[in-house]
Design an enzyme around this catalytic site. Structure first.
Site, mmCIF file in Angstrom:
data_model
loop_
_atom_site.group_PDB
_atom_site.id
_atom_site.type_symbol
_atom_site.label_atom_id
_atom_site.label_comp_id
_atom_site.label_asym_id
_atom_site.label_seq_id
_atom_site.Cartn_x
_atom_site.Cartn_y
_atom_site.Cartn_z
ATOM 1 C CB SER A 1 -26.782 -5.211 19.834
ATOM 2 O OG SER A 1 -25.819 -4.764 20.763
ATOM 3 C CE1 TYR B 1 -26.762 -0.143 17.808
ATOM 4 C CE2 TYR B 1 -26.353 -1.054 19.985
ATOM 5 C CZ TYR B 1 -26.200 -1.114 18.616
ATOM 6 O OH TYR B 1 -25.485 -2.140 18.049
HETATM 7 N N1 LIG Z 1 -19.412 -2.886 16.346
HETATM 8 C C1 LIG Z 1 -19.878 -3.618 17.345
HETATM 9 O O1 LIG Z 1 -19.198 -3.891 18.334
HETATM 10 C C2 LIG Z 1 -21.286 -4.135 17.293
HETATM 11 C C3 LIG Z 1 -21.792 -4.816 18.402
HETATM 12 C C4 LIG Z 1 -23.094 -5.308 18.364
HETATM 13 C C5 LIG Z 1 -23.857 -5.136 17.215
HETATM 14 N N2 LIG Z 1 -23.339 -4.460 16.159
HETATM 15 C C6 LIG Z 1 -24.190 -4.294 14.996
HETATM 16 O O2 LIG Z 1 -23.476 -4.674 13.824
HETATM 17 C C7 LIG Z 1 -23.979 -3.943 12.707
HETATM 18 C C8 LIG Z 1 -22.828 -3.266 11.968
HETATM 19 O O3 LIG Z 1 -22.155 -2.406 12.859
HETATM 20 P P1 LIG Z 1 -20.731 -1.759 12.504
HETATM 21 O O4 LIG Z 1 -19.975 -1.776 13.758
HETATM 22 O O5 LIG Z 1 -20.170 -2.382 11.301
HETATM 23 O O6 LIG Z 1 -21.203 -0.242 12.226
HETATM 24 P P2 LIG Z 1 -20.823 0.779 11.062
HETATM 25 O O7 LIG Z 1 -21.359 2.102 11.505
HETATM 26 O O8 LIG Z 1 -19.380 0.669 10.721
HETATM 27 O O9 LIG Z 1 -21.662 0.255 9.808
HETATM 28 C C9 LIG Z 1 -23.035 0.506 9.686
HETATM 29 C C10 LIG Z 1 -23.370 0.593 8.196
HETATM 30 O O10 LIG Z 1 -24.768 0.880 8.074
HETATM 31 C C11 LIG Z 1 -24.954 1.907 7.107
HETATM 32 N N3 LIG Z 1 -26.197 2.634 7.368
HETATM 33 C C12 LIG Z 1 -26.463 3.486 8.381
HETATM 34 N N4 LIG Z 1 -27.708 3.978 8.262
HETATM 35 C C13 LIG Z 1 -28.252 3.411 7.157
HETATM 36 C C14 LIG Z 1 -29.513 3.522 6.524
HETATM 37 N N5 LIG Z 1 -30.468 4.340 6.970
HETATM 38 N N6 LIG Z 1 -29.743 2.771 5.411
HETATM 39 C C15 LIG Z 1 -28.770 1.968 4.911
HETATM 40 N N7 LIG Z 1 -27.549 1.836 5.453
HETATM 41 C C16 LIG Z 1 -27.295 2.554 6.573
HETATM 42 C C17 LIG Z 1 -23.710 2.789 7.262
HETATM 43 O O11 LIG Z 1 -23.487 3.611 6.133
HETATM 44 C C18 LIG Z 1 -22.626 1.738 7.481
HETATM 45 O O12 LIG Z 1 -22.084 1.283 6.261
HETATM 46 C C19 LIG Z 1 -25.011 -2.972 13.280
HETATM 47 O O13 LIG Z 1 -26.301 -3.541 13.177
HETATM 48 C C20 LIG Z 1 -24.612 -2.853 14.719
HETATM 49 O O14 LIG Z 1 -25.680 -2.454 15.550
HETATM 50 C C21 LIG Z 1 -22.074 -3.959 16.158
#
Ligand SMILES: NC(=O)c1ccc[n+]([C@@H]2O[C@H](COP(=O)([O-])OP(=O)(O)OC[C@H]3O[C@@H](n4cnc5c(N)ncnc54)[C@H](O)[C@@H]3O)[C@@H](O)[C@H]2O)c1
Length: 244
Positions: A136, A150
């Site tokens: 990220s 985070y």
């Molecule tokens: N959304 C953004 O703008 C953004 C920006 C930078 C990085 N990210 C990264 O992208 C990735 C996905 O983010 P997202 O926005 O889709 O989030 P989200 O919360 O929609 O999805 C996260 C997923 O991880 C699963 N999860 C959580 N804890 C878990 C565990 N202990 N074991 C297994 N699964 C688990 C959840 O059930 C969910 O399906 C993450 O790594 C996040 O940090 C997202």
């Protein structure tokens, strides 16, 4: 047909990565703490292409068990995508230790654990492979909204990417990361609050949230067999928010 294992693939970015990998010709094992949420992807792509497993990435037994189950169902994967994470916005002075530890445990320890156990199996099978970590922008510059737990976990993931890349390069396993800025996903408003979304968008040089499909396509590119010279890198997809 190659197999990919996507952690946290039930929804959000992970689900888009799953669909892109299926379109690129992979069978995909989705491993998520909420496996029921992923059923729509099985319906969409079919049971031959997608299977869902319950996984807590922070739990050693759970990781080993899911790797066994995936191997049994689809064979040893070629690709691991460490996408599962907990996102949280919280002022630094208000974070308590259980919350800090939980987020580090899922995001950082989970990435370490899944990568190490997957790589051990590749080495035992004398197979090469690919690992892609979802980092990220917060792990690079502290981010604009998410908390210290985070951001620190994501900075750690970028470092793990380099160390795993260094140690696994001679074994034919590449390890890369993608560092997204704010993406056009429901999790962003859910994390920072819908009221802060307009200000966040206004602060983006491109004026637009990043597209999750750009991240998903980058995963596919990093996983190519002929991308064997690409390792240890972190690719930024951040709407121009952080230039380095
Ligand atoms: N959304 C953004 O703008 C953004 C920006 C930078 C990085 N990210 C990264 O992208 C990735 C996905 O983010 P997202 O926005 O889709 O989030 P989200 O919360 O929609 O999805 C996260 C997923 O991880 C699963 N999860 C959580 N804890 C878990 C565990 N202990 N074991 C297994 N699964 C688990 C959840 O059930 C969910 O399906 C993450 O790594 C996040 O940090 C997202």
């Amino acid at each position: 047909m190659r197999t990919a294992l996507v952690t946290g693939g039930a929804q959000g970015l992970g689900a888009i990565i799953v669909s892109s990998l299926v379109q690129a010709g992979y069978r995909v094992a989705i491993a998520d703490i909420n496996p029921d949420v992923a059923q729509h992807l099985v319906k969409e792509h079919g049971e031959e292409k997608v299977a869902v497993f319950g996984l807590d990435v922070s739990n050693e037994n759970s990781v080993e068990q899911v790797l066994d189950q995936v191997e049994e169902r689809f064979g040893l994967p070629w690709l691991l995508v460490n996408n599962a994470a907990v996102m949280k916005a919280q002022p630094v002075l208000e974070i308590d230790m259980p919350t800090f530890e939980r987020i580090i445990s899922v995001n950082l320890c989970g990435t370490f654990l899944c990568s190490q156990r997957f790589a051990r199996r590749l080495v035992a099978a004398k197979q090469s492979g690919r690992i892609v970590n979802i980092g990220s922008l917060a792990g690079q510059n502290g981010g604009s909204a998410t908390g210290a737990h985070y951001a620190a976990s994501k900075g750690g993931i970028h470092t793990l990417t380099k160390v795993f890349a260094r140690d696994l390069a001679p074994l034919g396993i590449t390890v890369n990361a993608i560092a997204p800025g704010p993406l056009d996903l429901p999790s962003v408003a859910a994390t920072i609050g819908a009221d802060r979304l307009p200000a966040l968008k206004a602060a983006l040089p491109t004026g637009k949230l990043g597209r999750p499909i750009t991240v998903a396509r980058m995963v596919v590119e990093m996983a190519r067999e002929d991308a064997d010279g690409l390792t240890g890198s972190t690719i930024d997809i951040n709407s121009g928010l952080y230039l380095r």
